[in-house]
Design a protein around this motif. Structure first.
Motif, PDB file in Angstrom:
ATOM      1  N   SER A 102       0.817  -1.211   0.000  1.00  0.00           N
ATOM      2  CA  SER A 102       0.000   0.000   0.000  1.00  0.00           C
ATOM      3  C   SER A 102       0.851   1.261   0.000  1.00  0.00           C
ATOM      4  CB  SER A 102      -0.909   0.003   1.230  1.00  0.00           C
ATOM      5  OG  SER A 102      -0.103  -0.097   2.387  1.00  0.00           O
ATOM      6  N   CYS A 103       2.154   1.104  -0.115  1.00  0.00           N
ATOM      7  CA  CYS A 103       3.022   2.283  -0.111  1.00  0.00           C
ATOM      8  C   CYS A 103       2.618   3.200  -1.258  1.00  0.00           C
ATOM      9  CB  CYS A 103       4.488   1.881  -0.262  1.00  0.00           C
ATOM     10  SG  CYS A 103       5.607   3.295  -0.330  1.00  0.00           S
ATOM     11  N   VAL A 104       2.586   4.485  -0.951  1.00  0.00           N
ATOM     12  CA  VAL A 104       2.129   5.461  -1.931  1.00  0.00           C
ATOM     13  C   VAL A 104       3.025   5.485  -3.174  1.00  0.00           C
ATOM     14  CG1 VAL A 104       3.400   7.422  -0.962  1.00  0.00           C
ATOM     15  CG2 VAL A 104       1.199   7.820  -2.062  1.00  0.00           C
ATOM     16  N   ARG A 143       7.177  12.152   6.712  1.00  0.00           N
ATOM     17  CA  ARG A 143       8.507  11.559   6.565  1.00  0.00           C
ATOM     18  C   ARG A 143       8.508  10.226   7.284  1.00  0.00           C
ATOM     19  NH1 ARG A 143      13.635  15.049   8.207  1.00  0.00           N
ATOM     20  NH2 ARG A 143      12.594  15.201  10.206  1.00  0.00           N
ATOM     21  N   ASP A 144       8.852   9.171   6.581  1.00  0.00           N
ATOM     22  CA  ASP A 144       8.900   7.846   7.186  1.00  0.00           C
ATOM     23  C   ASP A 144      10.293   7.266   6.960  1.00  0.00           C
ATOM     24  OD1 ASP A 144       8.721   5.265   8.012  1.00  0.00           O
ATOM     25  OD2 ASP A 144       6.929   4.759   6.849  1.00  0.00           O
ATOM     26  N   CYS A 197      11.862  17.902  -1.805  1.00  0.00           N
ATOM     27  CA  CYS A 197      12.496  16.673  -1.318  1.00  0.00           C
ATOM     28  C   CYS A 197      11.678  15.448  -1.722  1.00  0.00           C
ATOM     29  CB  CYS A 197      12.689  16.729   0.196  1.00  0.00           C
ATOM     30  SG  CYS A 197      11.195  17.096   1.136  1.00  0.00           S
ATOM     31  N   ILE A 198      10.346  15.617  -1.744  1.00  0.00           N
ATOM     32  CA  ILE A 198       9.477  14.501  -2.126  1.00  0.00           C
ATOM     33  C   ILE A 198       9.754  14.112  -3.577  1.00  0.00           C
ATOM     34  CG2 ILE A 198       7.079  13.763  -2.482  1.00  0.00           C
ATOM     35  CD1 ILE A 198       6.244  15.831  -0.380  1.00  0.00           C
ATOM     36  N   THR A 207       6.471  11.826   1.500  1.00  0.00           N
ATOM     37  CA  THR A 207       5.240  11.972   0.715  1.00  0.00           C
ATOM     38  C   THR A 207       4.462  13.173   1.233  1.00  0.00           C
ATOM     39  OG1 THR A 207       4.039  10.538   2.229  1.00  0.00           O
ATOM     40  CG2 THR A 207       4.953   9.502   0.274  1.00  0.00           C
ATOM     41  N   GLU A 208       3.518  13.645   0.419  1.00  0.00           N
ATOM     42  CA  GLU A 208       2.663  14.718   0.918  1.00  0.00           C
ATOM     43  C   GLU A 208       1.731  14.157   1.977  1.00  0.00           C
ATOM     44  OE1 GLU A 208       2.443  13.563  -2.256  1.00  0.00           O
ATOM     45  OE2 GLU A 208       0.686  12.316  -1.910  1.00  0.00           O
TER      46      GLU A 208
END
Lengths: 581, 160
Positions: A102-104, A143-144, A197-198, A207-208
């Motif tokens: 499910s990662c964007v 941020r992950d 950065c994204i 990601t946003e």
């Protein structure tokens, strides 16, 4: 320039001296994969994915940083090379949060793509993972670090291109993480929220903040009138999410898709870009005549830039135009003028804006952005989030018929459309300012000197004997250069446009992500997307903001004239110093 | 950028003086951090901010360096830093037991400082005198051939 001849997998190529091995390989028809290398930005050589064999070299060579030499023999696909890359990938994967389902970024993740190509279906290495402190939430970005591969592209973008420098590598070895000073969350440092950065992150570590659920909830609430408006540059990029070539203008399909999603009205922020020109142009002319006014005047459309000046150059705030951004004017006009006209209670209107931008998500929470007593804008979706929503709703984007924006706030000139590209606000302003001062249209509406992707551009315009010198800068390192000139008294511009992102909004932090493979192969995303805007402008019959009939109606029925008391109350705001960390 | 002065006015004045000298040197950031730590014993945020603004680098860059090198401290150190070698030779000869006894006596873990700011306990790598294993240092004093019985005696010597 001196040329060098070498062999790539036994194929002879001749390239200029100083060429990187991976660029020479591309010329021979071989792509070398990269995870950290990013053209003109990041050359860390840290990921070791781009290794190649060079005859006579002691070990494998990082082709992103090593340059060619005469007679060099390079091999990009020997078993030694392939095995080394595969092992490196497996080591990266062993310390990676593999929530790929499910990662964007699933589907456009550079690590996922390589893992698939190299057959890394089983991660042989298990063991500790780098401890990750969950990032505290903010309004614009997630941020992950459990997905971070430490490529440092984001660090280079923040430091070199934006001269913001709030992220970097902390600690060392296995404990290294990308973070802010003293482990503060991004929302608590002087991050400008640009989201660049994204756009360079190869994986899903940045990601946003996804706000699609808020929009869905509003759409399903029968008490709410949900109105959407789209920024100029969204329509020249959204199509990419559905397989269209970079620089395809899909305005008509975008409008139909928004209608099918269920928005009650589909309006256009290009319209309030026109309004911005009326307000900002008038403000500029009155400053030009006032000996005590702060000149140069600088545009205030780009909220990342606003945060930058508020953090770093508060002493120059008087130079900012007091205009709200087109986004905020859009919401303000809907909840005042339009609400009154349609007998709607602004309380029950939800205004959604679709933006190429993550900083726009922070702008809606600023003070004095609630002309009706309610927030001008309720939710901001990035171009990427809109694409996600279209996909979730099963809308077959490419087969949609072209739709048209609703009346009245969907009517715009292509001067407003130009806001999407660097130099566009200035060109739109000059078209109107020239005619206001001189009394006739400019000899050519094309102010080509302010177009293009050069970092700082300038032009001199003769307004009936008054020569006005204007400047345009995009990306904050260029903005900083101009601000330093102003401080040193060396700036001779009277009017300056500043956009946060390189290339302007077309390349904003909320736009579809373009893989580094394309960037490294020389695809000029900024120019391609901007090209679609200039193409539409060229064909347009309505190319000046002051001729937009809706703009005329707005002043006749509601605001009186540009910079009137009422216009000031609804369409202008104030900016203030922010404390740096 | 944080503008507050930290520590005594003398310390701050000393810091400003040292930074001024370094302005003309190449690669001054790390030297400045070492000089600042010599003055303060650690690198608080105010000091890191001062270094960053003096040399035109970001605070994050200074912080990144401070967390990269083991020589920099982000927290104040005690008056006496006890560094117990946990290198192979010392460990085999029982330094693990010695450090456990210190932890018990001082009520802190390795890397921590006692509440009265008197002792900091550090586990170090080999300090290069394996012949004396197990070995420890208290500031610049070296103590060798240790047993757990020595712990109280050593602590008693610093009973000021």
């Amino acid at each position: 320039m001196k040329e060098v001849t070498l062999k790539i997998n036994d194929i002879s190529v001749t390239v200029p001296e100083g060429t990187r091995i991976l660029d020479a390989a591309r010329q021979a028809g071989f792509n070398v994969p990269t995870l950290c290398y990013y053209k003109d930005l990041c050359n860390e050589g840290s990921c070791r994915i781009c290794v190649v064999e060079v005859k006579g070299a002691r070990s494998l060579v990082a082709s992103c940083s090593a340059v060619v030499a005469e007679g060099m023999e390079v091999y990009t696909k020997t078993p030694k090379v392939i095995n080394a890359r595969k092992t490196t990938l497996e080591l990266i994967l062993s310390n990676h949060n593999r929530s790929c389902l499910s990662c964007v970024r699933s589907g456009n993740c550079e690590l996922q793509k390589l893992s698939q190509e190299y057959g890394c279906d089983d991660v042989a290495y298990t063991g500790d993972k780098t401890a990750v402190v969950p990032e505290l939430p903010n309004a614009y970005l997630v941020r992950d670090n459990s997905k971070c591969i430490l490529c440092r592209r984001c660090v280079a973008m923040c430091e070199k291109v934006q001269s913001v420098g709030v992220i970097g590598a902390n600690f060392r070895g296995f404990n290294t993480t990308i973070g802010c000073a003293f482990e503060r969350p991004l929302g608590a440092v002087d991050c400008v929220a640009c989201g660049q950065c994204i756009n360079v992150c190869p994986v899903g570590a940045l990601t946003e903040k996804d706000d699609t659920d808020i929009v869905v909830e509003a759409l399903n609430n029968p008490e709410k009138t949900v109105i959407v408006g789209t920024a100029p540059s969204v329509r020249v990029a959204l199509g990419e999410e559905f397989g269209n070539a970079i620089g395809t203008d899909t305005e008509g399909k975008m409008v139909t898709a928004l209608r099918r999603i269920g928005f009650d009205k589909v309006f256009d922020v290009n319209m309030t870009a026109d309004l911005t020109i009326m307000e900002e142009g008038t403000e500029f002319l009155s400053r030009l005549q006032d000996k005590n006014a702060a000149l140069p005047m600088i545009t205030s459309c780009s909220p990342g830039w606003i945060r930058f000046i508020e953090f770093n150059y508060p002493e120059l705030l008087p130079h900012l135009s007091s205009c709200k951004s087109p986004q905020q004017m859009f919401g303000a006009v809907i909840k005042t003028y339009y609400a009154e006209k349609m007998h709607l209670d602004p309380k029950n209107i939800v205004v959604v804006s679709v933006m190429p931008c993550t900083a726009k998500k922070t702008e809606i929470f600023r003070e004095d952005q609630n002309a009706s007593g309610y927030p001008d804008i309720d939710v901001v979706l990035t171009t990427r989030e809109l694409a996600r929503l279209i996909k979730r709703y099963g809308i077959d984007y490419n087969s949609l018929a072209n739709g048209e924006f609703d009346d009245p706030l969907g009517k715009s000139s292509t001067a407003g459309y130009l806001f999407g590209a660097t130099g566009g606000v200035m060109e739109a302003a000059l078209r109107t300012v020239y005619e206001k001062v001189v009394g006739e249209p400019a000899p050519s509406l094309d102010f080509k000197a302010v177009r293009g992707t050069k970092g700082i551009k300038s032009a001199t315009v003769d307004l009936k004997g008054t020569k006005v010198k204007v400047g345009v800068a995009h990306s904050l390192s260029n903005a900083r250069q101009i601000l330093e000139d102003i401080k040193a008294g060396k700036c001779d511009y009277q009017f300056i446009e500043i956009m946060t992102c390189p290339g302007g909004c077309v390349n904003g932090g909320g736009q579809p992500i373009v893989s580094s493979e394309k960037i490294n192969a020389g695809v000029d995303v900024k120019a391609l997307r901007a090209g679609a805007i200039y193409k539409a402008d060229k064909k347009s019959a309505l190319r000046t903001s002051h001729e937009n009939p809706v703009v005329k109606t707005l002043y006749a029925e509601y605001f009186g004239e540009p910079n009137s008391h009422k216009a000031h109350k609804i369409l202008h705001t104030t900016y203030h110093k922010r404390d740096k960390m | 950028m944080s503008k507050e002065i930290i520590g005594t006015p003398q310390q701050w004045e000393q810091l400003e003086k040292e930074l001024e000298v370094l302005k003309n040197e190449p690669g001054p950031v790390m030297k400045a951090m070492q000089a600042a730590q010599a003055i303060y014993g650690y690198l608080p945020i105010e000091v890191q901010s001062k270094i960053a603004s003096t040399f035109g680098v970001s605070l994050e860059e200074v912080y990144g360096i401070a967390t990269f090198y083991a020589q920099f401290n982000l927290k104040p150190k005690g008056k006496y830093t006890i560094g117990i070698c946990l290198g192979t030779a010392c460990y085999v000869k029982g330094s693990g037991l010695v450090i456990d006894k210190f932890k018990e006596r001082l009520g802190i873990e390795a890397g921590e400082t006692t509440a009265d700011q008197k002792f900091t306990l550090d586990a170090t790598r080999c300090i290069g005198c394996c012949g004396l294993a197990p070995v420890l240092t208290v500031n610049d004093e070296v103590y060798g051939n240790l047993t757990t019985d020595d712990v109280d005696k050593i602590l008693a010597k610093y009973n000021d």
